[in-house]
Design a protein around this motif. Sequence first.
Motif, PDB file in Angstrom:
ATOM      1  N   TYR A   1      -0.586   2.455   2.712  1.00  7.25           N
ATOM      2  CA  TYR A   1       0.766   2.794   2.245  1.00  7.25           C
ATOM      3  C   TYR A   1       1.769   1.744   2.713  1.00  7.25           C
ATOM      4  O   TYR A   1       2.599   1.282   1.932  1.00  7.25           O
ATOM      5  CB  TYR A   1       1.174   4.185   2.741  1.00  7.25           C
ATOM      6  CG  TYR A   1       2.636   4.478   2.511  1.00  7.25           C
ATOM      7  CD1 TYR A   1       3.086   4.929   1.271  1.00  7.25           C
ATOM      8  CD2 TYR A   1       3.578   4.277   3.518  1.00  7.25           C
ATOM      9  CE1 TYR A   1       4.425   5.184   1.039  1.00  7.25           C
ATOM     10  CE2 TYR A   1       4.924   4.529   3.301  1.00  7.25           C
ATOM     11  CZ  TYR A   1       5.344   4.976   2.062  1.00  7.25           C
ATOM     12  OH  TYR A   1       6.677   5.213   1.841  1.00  7.25           O
TER      13      TYR A   1
ATOM     14  N   PHE B   1       2.434   3.915  -2.083  1.00  8.64           N
ATOM     15  CA  PHE B   1       1.882   5.268  -2.071  1.00  8.64           C
ATOM     16  C   PHE B   1       0.588   5.399  -2.865  1.00  8.64           C
ATOM     17  O   PHE B   1      -0.365   6.045  -2.423  1.00  8.64           O
ATOM     18  CB  PHE B   1       2.919   6.264  -2.615  1.00  8.64           C
ATOM     19  CG  PHE B   1       2.610   7.679  -2.242  1.00  8.64           C
ATOM     20  CD1 PHE B   1       3.100   8.217  -1.068  1.00  8.64           C
ATOM     21  CD2 PHE B   1       1.814   8.473  -3.048  1.00  8.64           C
ATOM     22  CE1 PHE B   1       2.810   9.519  -0.704  1.00  8.64           C
ATOM     23  CE2 PHE B   1       1.519   9.778  -2.704  1.00  8.64           C
ATOM     24  CZ  PHE B   1       2.010  10.304  -1.517  1.00  8.64           C
TER      25      PHE B   1
ATOM     26  N   GLY C   1      -2.298   3.678  -1.205  1.00 11.76           N
ATOM     27  CA  GLY C   1      -2.621   4.498  -0.038  1.00 11.76           C
ATOM     28  C   GLY C   1      -3.409   5.738  -0.417  1.00 11.76           C
ATOM     29  O   GLY C   1      -4.367   6.118   0.265  1.00 11.76           O
ATOM     30  N   THR C   2      -3.015   6.371  -1.511  1.00 10.88           N
ATOM     31  CA  THR C   2      -3.717   7.561  -1.986  1.00 10.88           C
ATOM     32  C   THR C   2      -5.153   7.223  -2.384  1.00 10.88           C
ATOM     33  O   THR C   2      -6.096   7.924  -2.009  1.00 10.88           O
ATOM     34  CB  THR C   2      -2.974   8.195  -3.174  1.00 10.88           C
ATOM     35  OG1 THR C   2      -1.657   8.555  -2.743  1.00 10.88           O
ATOM     36  CG2 THR C   2      -3.703   9.417  -3.701  1.00 10.88           C
TER      37      THR C   2
ATOM     38  N   PRO D   1       3.582  11.546  -6.657  1.00 12.78           N
ATOM     39  CA  PRO D   1       3.157  11.709  -5.272  1.00 12.78           C
ATOM     40  C   PRO D   1       3.229  13.141  -4.741  1.00 12.78           C
ATOM     41  O   PRO D   1       2.656  13.443  -3.707  1.00 12.78           O
ATOM     42  CB  PRO D   1       4.098  10.798  -4.486  1.00 12.78           C
ATOM     43  CG  PRO D   1       5.253  10.545  -5.371  1.00 12.78           C
ATOM     44  CD  PRO D   1       4.770  10.718  -6.782  1.00 12.78           C
TER      45      PRO D   1
ATOM     46  N   GLU E   1      10.095   9.615   1.587  1.00 13.66           N
ATOM     47  CA  GLU E   1       8.643   9.446   1.545  1.00 13.66           C
ATOM     48  C   GLU E   1       8.106   8.733   2.785  1.00 13.66           C
ATOM     49  O   GLU E   1       7.071   9.128   3.345  1.00 13.66           O
ATOM     50  CB  GLU E   1       8.266   8.671   0.282  1.00 13.66           C
ATOM     51  CG  GLU E   1       6.789   8.504   0.051  1.00 13.66           C
ATOM     52  CD  GLU E   1       6.541   7.784  -1.253  1.00 13.66           C
ATOM     53  OE1 GLU E   1       6.374   6.546  -1.228  1.00 13.66           O
ATOM     54  OE2 GLU E   1       6.535   8.469  -2.301  1.00 13.66           O
ATOM     55  N   ASP E   2       8.773   7.689   3.223  1.00 14.94           N
ATOM     56  CA  ASP E   2       8.315   6.931   4.392  1.00 14.94           C
ATOM     57  C   ASP E   2       8.287   7.811   5.647  1.00 14.94           C
ATOM     58  O   ASP E   2       7.377   7.696   6.462  1.00 14.94           O
ATOM     59  CB  ASP E   2       9.212   5.703   4.609  1.00 14.94           C
ATOM     60  CG  ASP E   2       8.580   4.694   5.528  1.00 14.94           C
ATOM     61  OD1 ASP E   2       7.432   4.265   5.252  1.00 14.94           O
ATOM     62  OD2 ASP E   2       9.221   4.340   6.548  1.00 14.94           O
TER      63      ASP E   2
ATOM     64  N   VAL F   1       5.205  10.012   5.423  1.00 19.29           N
ATOM     65  CA  VAL F   1       3.991   9.259   5.740  1.00 19.29           C
ATOM     66  C   VAL F   1       3.865   9.069   7.253  1.00 19.29           C
ATOM     67  O   VAL F   1       2.786   9.253   7.821  1.00 19.29           O
ATOM     68  CB  VAL F   1       3.966   7.904   4.998  1.00 19.29           C
ATOM     69  CG1 VAL F   1       2.833   7.019   5.499  1.00 19.29           C
ATOM     70  CG2 VAL F   1       3.845   8.130   3.489  1.00 19.29           C
TER      71      VAL F   1
END
Length: 184
Positions: A17, A22, A25-26, A71, A143-144, A147
Motif C-alpha cells: 500500500y 490500495f 496492496g489488496t 476499497p 484511508e492512510d 491502513v
Amino acid sequence: MKFLFDFFPVLLFFVAYKLYGFYVGTAVAVAATILQVALFWLRHRRFENSHLVVLAIVVLFGGATLIFDDPVFFKWKPTVAYWLFAIGFLGSQFIGQRSFTERMMSQALSAPRHVWTRLNLAWVVFFALMGIVNLYVAYNYPEDTWVNFKLFGIMGITLAFVLGQGVFIARYLDDDEAGGEEKS
C-alpha cells in the motif's frame, strides 16, 4: 512466532500500500494469504480453521475490492473476520465439551471451568469490539490512517489484550497452586 506468521499478509499489504497504493496492496494481501495457507499446509500437512476462514474472507472481499474498484469491501474484511470469530467463540460455549479457548490453550495450562468460560467470553467481546473499532476507523479517518491502524493499532491492541489475559490467567494459576500446597 505464530502471531507474526498470522500478521504476515497484513505486513505485506501495508508495504505494498505504501509503495503502490490500495489496489496493489489488496492484491498482495490476497496472494500473501494464499501463500500463508499453502506454506502452513506444506509444513504441517493440515489446515487451521482460522486460516481457512481468513483466506475465504480475504479472497471474497479482496476480490470484490479489485473487481468493483471500491476499497470499502476490503475495509470491511477485518470486521467480518472478527465478527465471525466472535460468533464462533460464543457458539463454542454451547457446542461441545470445551470452548475454543480451552481447546487451544489446555495443553499449555490447567485452569478451572469458570476461568475458561471467562477467557472465552473475553475473546468474544474482544472480537466484537475490534470489528466495531475497525469500522469506526475505516469510516471516520482517511484511508492512510486506516491502513496504519490495520497494522499498528490492531497489533498493539491484540498484544495488550493477550498480555491482559496472561495477567488474568496468572492470578488464577497462582491461587490454584497455593491451594494445592495448603492441601498437602
